[in-house]
Design a protein around this motif. Structure first.
Motif, PDB file in Angstrom:
ATOM      1  N   PRO A 194      -1.607  14.149   4.395  1.00 22.84           N
ATOM      2  CA  PRO A 194      -0.476  13.260   4.165  1.00 22.84           C
ATOM      3  C   PRO A 194       0.802  13.987   3.746  1.00 22.84           C
ATOM      4  CG  PRO A 194      -2.466  12.351   3.202  1.00 22.84           C
ATOM      5  CD  PRO A 194      -2.799  13.741   3.631  1.00 22.84           C
ATOM      6  N   TYR A 234       7.245   3.685   0.442  1.00 28.25           N
ATOM      7  CA  TYR A 234       6.631   2.447  -0.052  1.00 28.25           C
ATOM      8  C   TYR A 234       5.108   2.487   0.050  1.00 28.25           C
ATOM      9  CZ  TYR A 234      11.429   0.867  -0.191  1.00 28.25           C
ATOM     10  OH  TYR A 234      12.771   0.767  -0.476  1.00 28.25           O
ATOM     11  N   PRO A 235       4.515   2.871   1.194  1.00 31.87           N
ATOM     12  CA  PRO A 235       3.044   2.984   1.203  1.00 31.87           C
ATOM     13  C   PRO A 235       2.532   4.093   0.289  1.00 31.87           C
ATOM     14  CG  PRO A 235       3.991   3.721   3.300  1.00 31.87           C
ATOM     15  CD  PRO A 235       5.080   3.027   2.555  1.00 31.87           C
ATOM     16  N   ILE A 236       3.314   5.170   0.127  1.00 30.74           N
ATOM     17  CA  ILE A 236       2.909   6.236  -0.787  1.00 30.74           C
ATOM     18  C   ILE A 236       2.876   5.704  -2.216  1.00 30.74           C
ATOM     19  CG2 ILE A 236       3.640   8.426  -1.802  1.00 30.74           C
ATOM     20  CD1 ILE A 236       4.704   9.195   0.971  1.00 30.74           C
ATOM     21  N   THR A 237       3.902   4.941  -2.592  1.00 29.79           N
ATOM     22  CA  THR A 237       3.945   4.343  -3.923  1.00 29.79           C
ATOM     23  C   THR A 237       2.763   3.403  -4.132  1.00 29.79           C
ATOM     24  OG1 THR A 237       6.367   4.480  -4.014  1.00 29.79           O
ATOM     25  CG2 THR A 237       5.310   2.880  -5.462  1.00 29.79           C
ATOM     26  N   ALA A 238       2.461   2.597  -3.121  1.00 32.90           N
ATOM     27  CA  ALA A 238       1.334   1.666  -3.224  1.00 32.90           C
ATOM     28  C   ALA A 238       0.020   2.418  -3.397  1.00 32.90           C
ATOM     29  CB  ALA A 238       1.276   0.780  -1.980  1.00 32.90           C
ATOM     30  N   TYR A 239      -0.134   3.535  -2.679  1.00 34.46           N
ATOM     31  CA  TYR A 239      -1.363   4.321  -2.803  1.00 34.46           C
ATOM     32  C   TYR A 239      -1.550   4.798  -4.239  1.00 34.46           C
ATOM     33  CZ  TYR A 239      -4.336   8.456  -2.762  1.00 34.46           C
ATOM     34  OH  TYR A 239      -5.286   9.381  -3.072  1.00 34.46           O
ATOM     35  N   CYS A 256       8.681   5.654   4.335  1.00 35.77           N
ATOM     36  CA  CYS A 256       7.286   5.997   4.050  1.00 35.77           C
ATOM     37  C   CYS A 256       6.982   6.016   2.559  1.00 35.77           C
ATOM     38  CB  CYS A 256       6.957   7.364   4.642  1.00 35.77           C
ATOM     39  SG  CYS A 256       7.115   7.469   6.432  1.00 35.77           S
ATOM     40  N   HIS A 259       7.763   5.477  -7.427  1.00 37.14           N
ATOM     41  CA  HIS A 259       8.668   5.576  -6.270  1.00 37.14           C
ATOM     42  C   HIS A 259       9.756   6.622  -6.528  1.00 37.14           C
ATOM     43  CE1 HIS A 259      11.982   4.455  -3.541  1.00 37.14           C
ATOM     44  NE2 HIS A 259      11.017   4.048  -2.729  1.00 37.14           N
TER      45      HIS A 259
END
Length: 323
Positions: A17, A38-43, A36, A77
């Motif tokens: 990643p 936002y999905p990294i933050t969610a992970y 990208c 974030h």
């Protein structure tokens, strides 16, 4: 795994990643890459419970109010955004950013006198905003103390982006005397040598001082090193303000650090408290920029040993700081 042992925390996302986001950044540009985040933050929010708990504890201290999930997500974030921006800053694309500097006059004056400078930073904001100085003075030499073995995926990616900077890294994984000699040589060449001085490695000597309502440990080795080398010390804070904006603050700390042997423990505590007061000032001004995602106010790390057993007495600075 003990949550306070930050050194052995696994890299979030792994090589795949991290290299993917680097590829997207270089091929698609900053706007595409930022999507990208936002999905990294969610992970990290949903999958990394230790980091989430550490964020909540810190934000509760600095904000002084109940912490919402949104606050934690914003914190993560902000960290991800600064990591992404490293790709562009180290690739020489400083024109993408609005980096405002303050306090550079004394730094440049010292460099022009042929003296090297120790730049003491922290895991607050982005140290890579220092690259903005190259736009003002391409002749400036910057050496970074960095543990190559920690966060290897990010280190490898950044080495690809800026081979010259990578070649000048002083490896913090060396023994203390080797680190001290490498830093001394860089200072003699008139370089700026940057160290992160807010994180204690397990087993290293530390001093506990007040920070955000509690007592937190800070390493003594960088201050002992500065005392031995007698080089000017400046503090640097590269604060991310959102969007493409960074504020780069330089603050003169000492023309030479003096730690008398007679009262070494008290002198160390006073020096570190002075530094922590400035750190806390900037924490309040940029609360989401703090990137120590572990129990910073940990109780397991011991205080500094007696003066006769301190790192400086052994000739072992142990000054390596991990990012």
């Amino acid at each position: 795994m003990n949550e306070v042992d930050w050194k052995h925390r696994p890299e979030g996302g792994g090589r795949g990643p991290i290299r993917l986001i680097g590829l997207i950044a270089r091929r698609g540009g900053r706007s595409v890459a930022r999507a990208c985040l936002y999905p990294i933050t969610a992970y990290f929010f949903f999958m990394r419970g230790s980091e989430r708990r550490a964020s909540r504890d810190y934000l509760q201290r600095v904000l002084g109010r109940p912490v919402r999930s949104w606050d934690i997500a914003r914190h993560i974030h902000t960290f991800a955004a600064t990591i992404l921006d490293r790709v562009f800053l180290l690739a020489g694309r400083q024109h993408l950013f609005d980096i405002r500097t303050e306090g550079t006059e004394q730094l440049l004056e010292t460099i022009d006198q042929g003296r090297g400078v120790l730049l003491f930073g922290s895991h607050l904001g982005s140290f890579d905003a220092l690259r903005a100085l190259s736009r003002q003075r391409p002749d400036l030499k910057l050496r970074v103390l960095l543990d190559r073995s920690h966060n290897e995926a990010i280190t490898e990616l950044l080495a690809e982006l800026d081979p010259a900077l990578a070649a000048g890294i002083i490896d913090a994984g060396q023994d203390g005397p080797s680190i001290a000699l490498a830093i001394q040589q860089a200072l003699q060449e008139g370089a700026m040598v940057s160290l992160l001085v807010d994180r204690v490695r397990p087993g290293d000597a530390a001093v506990r001082v007040p920070l955000l309502g509690g007592e937190a440990p800070f390493p003594v080795a960088p201050w002992l090193l500065a005392s031995v080398l007698k080089a000017p010390v400046m503090l640097v804070f590269g604060l991310y303000r959102g969007g493409n904006r960074y504020d780069l603050h330089f603050e003169s700390f000492a023309q030479a650090v003096d730690i008398p042997r007679a009262n070494r423990s008290e002198a160390l505590a006073t020096l570190i408290q002075r530094y922590v007061c400035r750190l806390e000032h900037h924490l309040h001004g940029a609360p989401y920029n703090w990137f120590n995602f572990y129990d910073f106010w940990q109780s397991e790390i011991p205080s500094s040993p007696p003066a006769e057993r301190a790192a400086g007495e052994r000739g072992d600075t142990g000054a390596g700081q991990r990012r």
